[in-house]
Design a protein around this motif. Structure first.
Motif, PDB file in Angstrom:
ATOM      1  N   ILE A  24       0.843  -1.376   0.125  1.00  0.00           N
ATOM      2  CA  ILE A  24      -0.592   0.586   0.140  1.00  0.00           C
ATOM      3  C   ILE A  24       0.725   1.244   0.403  1.00  0.00           C
ATOM      4  O   ILE A  24       0.308   1.871  -0.957  1.00  0.00           O
ATOM      5  N   LEU A  25       1.709   1.482   0.812  1.00  0.00           N
ATOM      6  CA  LEU A  25       2.855   2.492   1.126  1.00  0.00           C
ATOM      7  C   LEU A  25       3.452   2.387  -0.100  1.00  0.00           C
ATOM      8  O   LEU A  25       4.049   3.313  -0.985  1.00  0.00           O
ATOM      9  N   ALA A  26       4.379   1.704  -1.040  1.00  0.00           N
ATOM     10  CA  ALA A  26       4.473   1.447  -1.978  1.00  0.00           C
ATOM     11  C   ALA A  26       3.283   2.473  -3.391  1.00  0.00           C
ATOM     12  O   ALA A  26       3.664   3.185  -4.094  1.00  0.00           O
ATOM     13  N   LEU A  27       2.376   1.558  -3.172  1.00  0.00           N
ATOM     14  CA  LEU A  27       1.309   2.029  -3.683  1.00  0.00           C
ATOM     15  C   LEU A  27       1.400   3.970  -3.992  1.00  0.00           C
ATOM     16  O   LEU A  27       0.721   4.346  -5.420  1.00  0.00           O
ATOM     17  N   GLU A  28       0.464   3.659  -3.179  1.00  0.00           N
ATOM     18  CA  GLU A  28       0.506   4.987  -2.522  1.00  0.00           C
ATOM     19  C   GLU A  28       1.532   5.961  -3.120  1.00  0.00           C
ATOM     20  O   GLU A  28       1.317   7.593  -2.912  1.00  0.00           O
TER      21      GLU A  28
ATOM     22  N   ALA B 275       5.511  -3.860 -12.008  1.00  0.00           N
ATOM     23  CA  ALA B 275       6.798  -4.411 -11.246  1.00  0.00           C
ATOM     24  C   ALA B 275       6.385  -4.730  -9.434  1.00  0.00           C
ATOM     25  O   ALA B 275       7.511  -4.797  -8.996  1.00  0.00           O
ATOM     26  N   LEU B 276       5.495  -4.597  -9.067  1.00  0.00           N
ATOM     27  CA  LEU B 276       5.457  -4.601  -7.513  1.00  0.00           C
ATOM     28  C   LEU B 276       6.316  -6.279  -6.937  1.00  0.00           C
ATOM     29  O   LEU B 276       5.943  -6.767  -7.832  1.00  0.00           O
ATOM     30  N   LYS B 277       6.731  -6.779  -6.367  1.00  0.00           N
ATOM     31  CA  LYS B 277       7.335  -7.900  -5.813  1.00  0.00           C
ATOM     32  C   LYS B 277       7.707  -7.588  -4.619  1.00  0.00           C
ATOM     33  O   LYS B 277       6.910  -6.810  -3.782  1.00  0.00           O
ATOM     34  N   PRO B 278       7.249  -8.966  -4.055  1.00  0.00           N
ATOM     35  CA  PRO B 278       7.011  -9.017  -2.297  1.00  0.00           C
ATOM     36  C   PRO B 278       8.521  -8.257  -1.472  1.00  0.00           C
ATOM     37  O   PRO B 278       9.376  -8.893  -1.922  1.00  0.00           O
TER      38      PRO B 278
ATOM     39  N   ASP C  42      -0.517 -11.288  -6.293  1.00  0.00           N
ATOM     40  CA  ASP C  42      -1.087 -11.127  -7.445  1.00  0.00           C
ATOM     41  C   ASP C  42      -1.992 -10.259  -8.172  1.00  0.00           C
ATOM     42  O   ASP C  42      -2.487  -9.804  -7.360  1.00  0.00           O
ATOM     43  N   ILE C  43      -1.601  -9.719  -9.120  1.00  0.00           N
ATOM     44  CA  ILE C  43      -1.714  -8.686  -9.249  1.00  0.00           C
ATOM     45  C   ILE C  43      -2.459  -8.256 -10.625  1.00  0.00           C
ATOM     46  O   ILE C  43      -1.549  -9.000 -11.313  1.00  0.00           O
ATOM     47  N   ASP C  44      -3.361  -7.863 -10.665  1.00  0.00           N
ATOM     48  CA  ASP C  44      -4.122  -7.054 -11.783  1.00  0.00           C
ATOM     49  C   ASP C  44      -3.966  -6.015 -12.373  1.00  0.00           C
ATOM     50  O   ASP C  44      -5.133  -5.326 -11.122  1.00  0.00           O
ATOM     51  N   VAL C  45      -3.415  -5.418 -12.929  1.00  0.00           N
ATOM     52  CA  VAL C  45      -3.481  -4.087 -13.053  1.00  0.00           C
ATOM     53  C   VAL C  45      -4.636  -3.893 -15.009  1.00  0.00           C
ATOM     54  O   VAL C  45      -4.167  -3.998 -15.833  1.00  0.00           O
ATOM     55  N   GLU C  46      -5.466  -2.535 -14.387  1.00  0.00           N
ATOM     56  CA  GLU C  46      -5.996  -2.602 -15.610  1.00  0.00           C
ATOM     57  C   GLU C  46      -5.935  -0.518 -16.096  1.00  0.00           C
ATOM     58  O   GLU C  46      -6.659   0.009 -14.984  1.00  0.00           O
ATOM     59  N   LEU C  47      -6.148  -0.180 -17.196  1.00  0.00           N
ATOM     60  CA  LEU C  47      -6.529   1.266 -17.146  1.00  0.00           C
ATOM     61  C   LEU C  47      -7.538   1.253 -18.119  1.00  0.00           C
ATOM     62  O   LEU C  47      -7.856   0.619 -19.445  1.00  0.00           O
ATOM     63  N   ASN C  48      -8.226   1.073 -17.025  1.00  0.00           N
ATOM     64  CA  ASN C  48     -10.426   1.134 -18.371  1.00  0.00           C
ATOM     65  C   ASN C  48     -10.153   2.105 -19.147  1.00  0.00           C
ATOM     66  O   ASN C  48     -11.303   2.287 -20.344  1.00  0.00           O
ATOM     67  N   ARG C  49     -10.000   3.322 -18.895  1.00  0.00           N
ATOM     68  CA  ARG C  49     -10.446   5.217 -19.762  1.00  0.00           C
ATOM     69  C   ARG C  49      -8.918   5.294 -19.898  1.00  0.00           C
ATOM     70  O   ARG C  49      -8.152   6.061 -19.395  1.00  0.00           O
ATOM     71  N   PRO C  50      -8.434   5.170 -21.328  1.00  0.00           N
ATOM     72  CA  PRO C  50      -7.250   6.106 -21.539  1.00  0.00           C
ATOM     73  C   PRO C  50      -7.496   7.517 -21.548  1.00  0.00           C
ATOM     74  O   PRO C  50      -9.199   7.718 -21.652  1.00  0.00           O
ATOM     75  N   PRO C  51      -6.300   8.001 -21.043  1.00  0.00           N
ATOM     76  CA  PRO C  51      -6.494   9.890 -21.001  1.00  0.00           C
ATOM     77  C   PRO C  51      -6.914  10.379 -22.437  1.00  0.00           C
ATOM     78  O   PRO C  51      -7.152   9.958 -23.223  1.00  0.00           O
ATOM     79  N   MET C  52      -7.873  11.482 -21.717  1.00  0.00           N
ATOM     80  CA  MET C  52      -8.089  11.964 -22.567  1.00  0.00           C
ATOM     81  C   MET C  52      -7.838  13.737 -22.999  1.00  0.00           C
ATOM     82  O   MET C  52      -7.376  14.571 -22.241  1.00  0.00           O
ATOM     83  N   VAL C  53      -7.178  14.082 -24.720  1.00  0.00           N
ATOM     84  CA  VAL C  53      -6.060  14.798 -24.352  1.00  0.00           C
ATOM     85  C   VAL C  53      -6.534  16.508 -25.263  1.00  0.00           C
ATOM     86  O   VAL C  53      -7.501  15.607 -26.408  1.00  0.00           O
ATOM     87  N   LYS C  54      -6.254  17.090 -24.269  1.00  0.00           N
ATOM     88  CA  LYS C  54      -7.288  18.494 -25.992  1.00  0.00           C
ATOM     89  C   LYS C  54      -5.668  18.468 -27.268  1.00  0.00           C
ATOM     90  O   LYS C  54      -4.402  18.679 -26.711  1.00  0.00           O
ATOM     91  N   THR C  55      -6.089  18.298 -28.170  1.00  0.00           N
ATOM     92  CA  THR C  55      -5.630  18.150 -29.294  1.00  0.00           C
ATOM     93  C   THR C  55      -5.256  19.726 -30.320  1.00  0.00           C
ATOM     94  O   THR C  55      -6.718  20.515 -29.474  1.00  0.00           O
TER      95      THR C  55
END
Length: 376
Positions: free
Chosen positions: A215-219, A271-274, A282-295
């Protein structure tokens, strides 16, 4: 062209929609809401098609003024009919007008914006009434991440020249949205080793202790200067107090301003390790919505929209990048110039004090009509 409705007529129409409560968790309730909107669209002379997205979510509703055989890339309007409010919220926040404020669940976010878009499109059904064909796509699951509807959103976006999203205008002077952070989620589970907390404590491997390190590493990945935030939102672990906990789970939300930050954050999370011995992650990472960038293309679209807004007495400015996601993230990521936050003015999204400003309904409807008429 049909007669222009007055603000009280628009307000009553939106209240009818709000009285049909449609929480994200109830496919049946959303289907009932879809039926109301479908009928209104057909009564206005538009083509409306309902599609199933499976038994666990509500249906998808596509409304269009396309003439038969017109397959030009056109304007895609996006909206959602699900709300975050549970059944019974209508009793806590009933539909009512107090001064200039119209209260009710899900009106500001975002039945009001959808209603205005549909009302404007319903005035533009004749051949050639809009410079481009218009597709209004209403999804049932935006509030839960648009997992079931994303494929359809991206399919329509790929066939569109522009995307307009009826999410509510920002509470700060009704600003629209041209940039949103990308949103992601982490599901992390730690597997430790149980043991009697008094007799064999040294034989145990505490999953909660290990999770504290993680948790400390993530935050610590939060970087305000870069615009990255990481929030450990929920935690669950252990069984009883006299047993070394063998399992612990957390759910994590993260937000990123652009794809470079997204890729860096995803790599660091994966890359998190014990930290301790004899434990597993057991880690599952998902980018659900890509960034909306002002072009530059978005800036050009905004400039055109500002001209039509001014004709309606609206000063349309864009808000700073917001941390909240919407379906605009999907269309923008495909390179479709997208304007978001074009819905109703008000405040209190996701609360029991949600409201919209009645005095802005007619100018906003006029703006939608000019936008759809003239955008080419």
């Amino acid at each position: 062209m049909p007669a222009q409705p007055a603000s009280d007529q628009i307000a009553e129409g939106i209240q009818e929609w709000m009285r049909c409560e449609s929480p994200s968790s109830s496919p049946q309730a959303i289907a009932a809401m879809v039926a109301i909107v479908e009928q209104q669209a057909k009564s206005a002379g538009l083509v409306a098609t309902v599609s199933s997205l499976g038994e666990t979510t509500g249906p998808l509703l596509h409304i269009t003024n396309r003439a038969a055989g017109d397959d030009r890339r056109g304007i895609l309007i996006l909206g959602h009919l699900d709300t975050v409010h549970l059944f019974g919220t209508l009793q806590q926040n009933p539909c009512r007008i107090e001064g200039d404020k119209l209260y009710g669940p899900g009106g500001y976010d975002m039945k009001g914006g959808v209603y205005l878009a549909l009302a404007a499109l319903g005035q533009l059904t004749a051949p050639g009434a809009t410079a481009l064909p218009v597709d209004l796509l209403l999804v049932p699951d935006e509030e839960t991440g648009s997992h079931a509807s994303r494929t359809a959103i991206e399919r329509f976006a790929a066939q569109s020249r522009y995307a307009l999203v009826g999410e509510p205008a920002r509470a700060d002077a009704g600003k629209c949205v041209t940039a949103r952070k990308g949103t992601g989620m982490v599901r992390l589970k730690v597997q430790g080793r149980p043991a009697h907390a008094g007799v064999n404590h040294d034989r145990g491997r505490s999953a909660i202790r290990e999770m504290a390190h993680q948790i400390l590493a993530l935050e610590a990945m939060t970087d305000y200067a870069r615009g990255v935030t990481v929030n450990v939102g929920t935690i669950q672990g252990g069984t009883v107090t006299n047993t070394v906990p063998a399992q612990c789970r957390v759910m994590v939300d993260f937000r990123v301003p652009d794809m470079a930050a997204a890729e860096d954050t995803l790599a660091r999370m994966r890359a998190l390790k014990p930290v301790g011995p004899d434990v597993m992650l057991d880690i599952d990472v998902e980018l659900n919505r890509p960034p909306m960038v002002k072009t530059p293309a978005v800036a050009a679209l905004l400039a055109r929209a500002q001209g039509w807004a001014a004709e309606c007495g609206i000063t349309l400015t864009d808000a700073p990048m917001t941390g909240g996601g919407s379906d605009a993230n999907f269309t923008a990521a495909l390179g479709v110039p997208t304007l978001d936050g074009l819905g109703v003015d008000g405040d209190g999204a996701h609360t029991l004090n949600e409201y919209m400003l009645v005095s802005t309904l007619v100018p906003r409807l006029n703006f939608w009509r000019l936008l759809l008429q003239n955008l080419n």
